[in-house]
Motif scaffolding. Structure first.
Motif, PDB file in Angstrom:
ATOM      1  N   LEU A  39      39.204  37.439  42.816  1.00  0.00           N
ATOM      2  CA  LEU A  39      38.064  38.339  42.929  1.00  0.00           C
ATOM      3  C   LEU A  39      38.221  39.414  41.861  1.00  0.00           C
ATOM      4  CD1 LEU A  39      39.395  37.976  46.103  1.00  0.00           C
ATOM      5  CD2 LEU A  39      37.044  38.607  46.609  1.00  0.00           C
ATOM      6  N   ALA A  40      37.110  39.918  41.359  1.00  0.00           N
ATOM      7  CA  ALA A  40      37.198  40.921  40.300  1.00  0.00           C
ATOM      8  C   ALA A  40      35.913  41.737  40.232  1.00  0.00           C
ATOM      9  CB  ALA A  40      37.473  40.260  38.954  1.00  0.00           C
ATOM     10  N   TYR A  41      36.050  42.945  39.694  1.00  0.00           N
ATOM     11  CA  TYR A  41      34.925  43.785  39.303  1.00  0.00           C
ATOM     12  C   TYR A  41      35.020  43.917  37.787  1.00  0.00           C
ATOM     13  CZ  TYR A  41      34.369  45.037  44.237  1.00  0.00           C
ATOM     14  OH  TYR A  41      34.165  45.013  45.594  1.00  0.00           O
ATOM     15  N   PRO A  42      34.435  42.984  37.044  1.00  0.00           N
ATOM     16  CA  PRO A  42      34.623  42.961  35.590  1.00  0.00           C
ATOM     17  C   PRO A  42      34.220  44.244  34.879  1.00  0.00           C
ATOM     18  CG  PRO A  42      33.656  40.909  36.360  1.00  0.00           C
ATOM     19  CD  PRO A  42      33.634  41.840  37.522  1.00  0.00           C
ATOM     20  N   GLU A  43      33.114  44.871  35.305  1.00  0.00           N
ATOM     21  CA  GLU A  43      32.662  46.084  34.627  1.00  0.00           C
ATOM     22  C   GLU A  43      33.664  47.221  34.785  1.00  0.00           C
ATOM     23  OE1 GLU A  43      28.766  47.087  35.929  1.00  0.00           O
ATOM     24  OE2 GLU A  43      27.822  45.319  35.024  1.00  0.00           O
ATOM     25  N   SER A  44      34.414  47.209  35.896  1.00  0.00           N
ATOM     26  CA  SER A  44      35.438  48.235  36.130  1.00  0.00           C
ATOM     27  C   SER A  44      36.818  47.769  35.709  1.00  0.00           C
ATOM     28  CB  SER A  44      35.459  48.615  37.619  1.00  0.00           C
ATOM     29  OG  SER A  44      34.207  49.124  38.034  1.00  0.00           O
ATOM     30  N   ARG A  45      36.912  46.554  35.217  1.00  0.00           N
ATOM     31  CA  ARG A  45      38.193  45.949  34.849  1.00  0.00           C
ATOM     32  C   ARG A  45      39.209  46.073  35.995  1.00  0.00           C
ATOM     33  NH1 ARG A  45      39.672  46.036  28.470  1.00  0.00           N
ATOM     34  NH2 ARG A  45      37.622  45.323  27.738  1.00  0.00           N
ATOM     35  N   LEU A  46      38.758  45.668  37.171  1.00  0.00           N
ATOM     36  CA  LEU A  46      39.616  45.678  38.355  1.00  0.00           C
ATOM     37  C   LEU A  46      39.704  44.257  38.902  1.00  0.00           C
ATOM     38  CD1 LEU A  46      41.211  47.356  40.477  1.00  0.00           C
ATOM     39  CD2 LEU A  46      39.090  47.387  41.830  1.00  0.00           C
ATOM     40  N   ALA A  47      40.909  43.740  39.020  1.00  0.00           N
ATOM     41  CA  ALA A  47      41.141  42.404  39.582  1.00  0.00           C
ATOM     42  C   ALA A  47      41.765  42.540  40.966  1.00  0.00           C
ATOM     43  CB  ALA A  47      42.054  41.600  38.680  1.00  0.00           C
ATOM     44  N   ILE A  48      41.402  41.627  41.860  1.00  0.00           N
ATOM     45  CA  ILE A  48      41.982  41.585  43.207  1.00  0.00           C
ATOM     46  C   ILE A  48      42.716  40.272  43.337  1.00  0.00           C
ATOM     47  CG2 ILE A  48      41.525  41.695  45.685  1.00  0.00           C
ATOM     48  CD1 ILE A  48      38.861  43.081  44.991  1.00  0.00           C
ATOM     49  N   GLU A  49      44.003  40.342  43.649  1.00  0.00           N
ATOM     50  CA  GLU A  49      44.848  39.151  43.725  1.00  0.00           C
ATOM     51  C   GLU A  49      45.411  38.996  45.132  1.00  0.00           C
ATOM     52  OE1 GLU A  49      45.746  36.921  41.359  1.00  0.00           O
ATOM     53  OE2 GLU A  49      44.728  37.795  39.635  1.00  0.00           O
ATOM     54  N   TYR A  50      45.168  37.823  45.730  1.00  0.00           N
ATOM     55  CA  TYR A  50      45.792  37.502  47.018  1.00  0.00           C
ATOM     56  C   TYR A  50      47.069  36.726  46.743  1.00  0.00           C
ATOM     57  CZ  TYR A  50      46.811  35.530  51.557  1.00  0.00           C
ATOM     58  OH  TYR A  50      47.450  35.174  52.711  1.00  0.00           O
ATOM     59  N   GLU A  51      48.173  37.210  47.292  1.00  0.00           N
ATOM     60  CA  GLU A  51      49.473  36.600  47.017  1.00  0.00           C
ATOM     61  C   GLU A  51      50.046  35.986  48.292  1.00  0.00           C
ATOM     62  OE1 GLU A  51      51.953  39.278  44.870  1.00  0.00           O
ATOM     63  OE2 GLU A  51      50.481  39.510  43.243  1.00  0.00           O
TER      64      GLU A  51
END
Length: 319
Positions: A255-267
């Motif tokens: 998952l990501a918010y590309p405009e904010s350059r924020l990635a969400i990683e499930y580990e």
């Protein structure tokens, strides 16, 4: 008593007692503990499987073991019958909660009588209520009607996760290799079966389908998206490829918010291996150098502390 490999070569791996006798097996051999006796009148090669439909994390269904029990029943299954409900879902790999009844669900067309025996839940269906196909040599309801049949059994979030699985369109991150696989079903097919008159749980199916997406590759990813949705946060982009300013591929984030350059990683636990840990370190370093921030989440956050998921994502978007 002999080993499973010593059975007659033309005898299938699952067979009726009558078939075993006709192939020359003695009654003594048919009592061999090397033969499973999951259902009366049937035998299968191999040892018994304990608690076959009760895996660890519920999204990691032990599909092979569930399939084993399914195939144990085939020798005594009526020729006109088919697998349906949770059993068909397991066959397709659809993620199911652990609480569901482990019995095999078997359907027939009206006016035939549904099978009745221990470990079997029989169902009668009218023509058009479900659709059947032959998959890996087994007659089952197709993915679309299988999903619709879960409407009265799953919660809203579980139905979304199941729909995401069925609708998922596989791809290779970065587009470095062609993909030949397709989704198990289309959104239109799911909608058609969900709207069938008399469908149990139809309102829940409609709600779930409205929230289902094609880019979610696992139930935890679905759950993160639903947590953010319930918190009235912007919907993240799914399965996003991250590149640096020179166009070099750095990795793919669930998952990501590309405009904010924020990635969400499930580990998951798979990220604890030495090789995966090394890949993660290199990936997140490359993300940081390209100006990306990363919110890293585990099952503890997603399933036990959803407010922390929201807090971390909000903080990432605000920074």
């Amino acid at each position: 008593m002999g080993s499973p490999s010593s059975h007659p070569p033309d005898l299938p791996s699952s067979f009726t007692v009558r078939e075993g006798l006709l192939h020359g097996l003695s009654e003594w051999r048919l009592r061999d503990p090397a033969l499973r006796r999951s259902f009366h009148g049937a035998r299968s090669l191999g040892t018994a499987v304990d608690d076959v439909l009760d895996p660890g994390p519920w999204w990691q269904t032990r599909a092979e073991e569930a399939e084993q029990i399914l195939r144990d029943y085939l020798p005594v299954m009526p020729a006109h019958a088919f697998f349906c409900g949770p059993t068909a879902a397991l066959h397709w790999g659809v993620p199911l909660p652990r609480r569901l009844d482990p019995a095999l669900h078997v359907g027939v067309w009206r006016p035939r009588t549904a099978p009745v025996r221990p470990g079997i839940r029989g169902h009668q269906f009218s023509t058009g209520f479900v659709r059947t196909v032959v998959s890996r040599g087994v007659r089952v309801t197709d993915p679309a009607s299988t999903w619709a049949g879960l409407g009265g059994l799953l919660t809203d979030d579980e139905l979304v996760a199941a729909a995401d699985f069925v609708l998922h369109i596989p791809r290779h991150p970065g587009g470095f290799a062609p993909v030949t696989d397709t989704a198990l079903a289309t959104r239109a097919e799911l909608a058609a079966f969900a709207e069938r008159k008399g469908r149990p749980g139809a309102p829940a199916l409609r709600r779930a389908l409205a929230l289902a997406r094609t880019g979610s590759a696992s139930p935890p990813e679905t759950q993160i998206r639903l947590i953010l949705h319930d918190a009235r946060m912007p919907e993240p982009t799914l399965d996003w490829d991250v590149y640096d300013d020179l166009g070099r591929f750095l990795g793919c984030s669930e998952l990501a918010y590309p405009e904010s350059r924020l990635a969400i990683e499930y580990e998951s636990d798979g990220h604890l291996t030495r090789a995966q840990l090394q890949r993660d370190i290199d990936k997140y370093q490359a993300y940081a150098e390209a100006g990306w921030r990363v919110v890293r989440l585990t099952s503890e956050h997603v399933y036990r502390a959803p407010r922390e998921v929201v807090r971390r994502v909000r903080a990432g978007l605000a920074s």
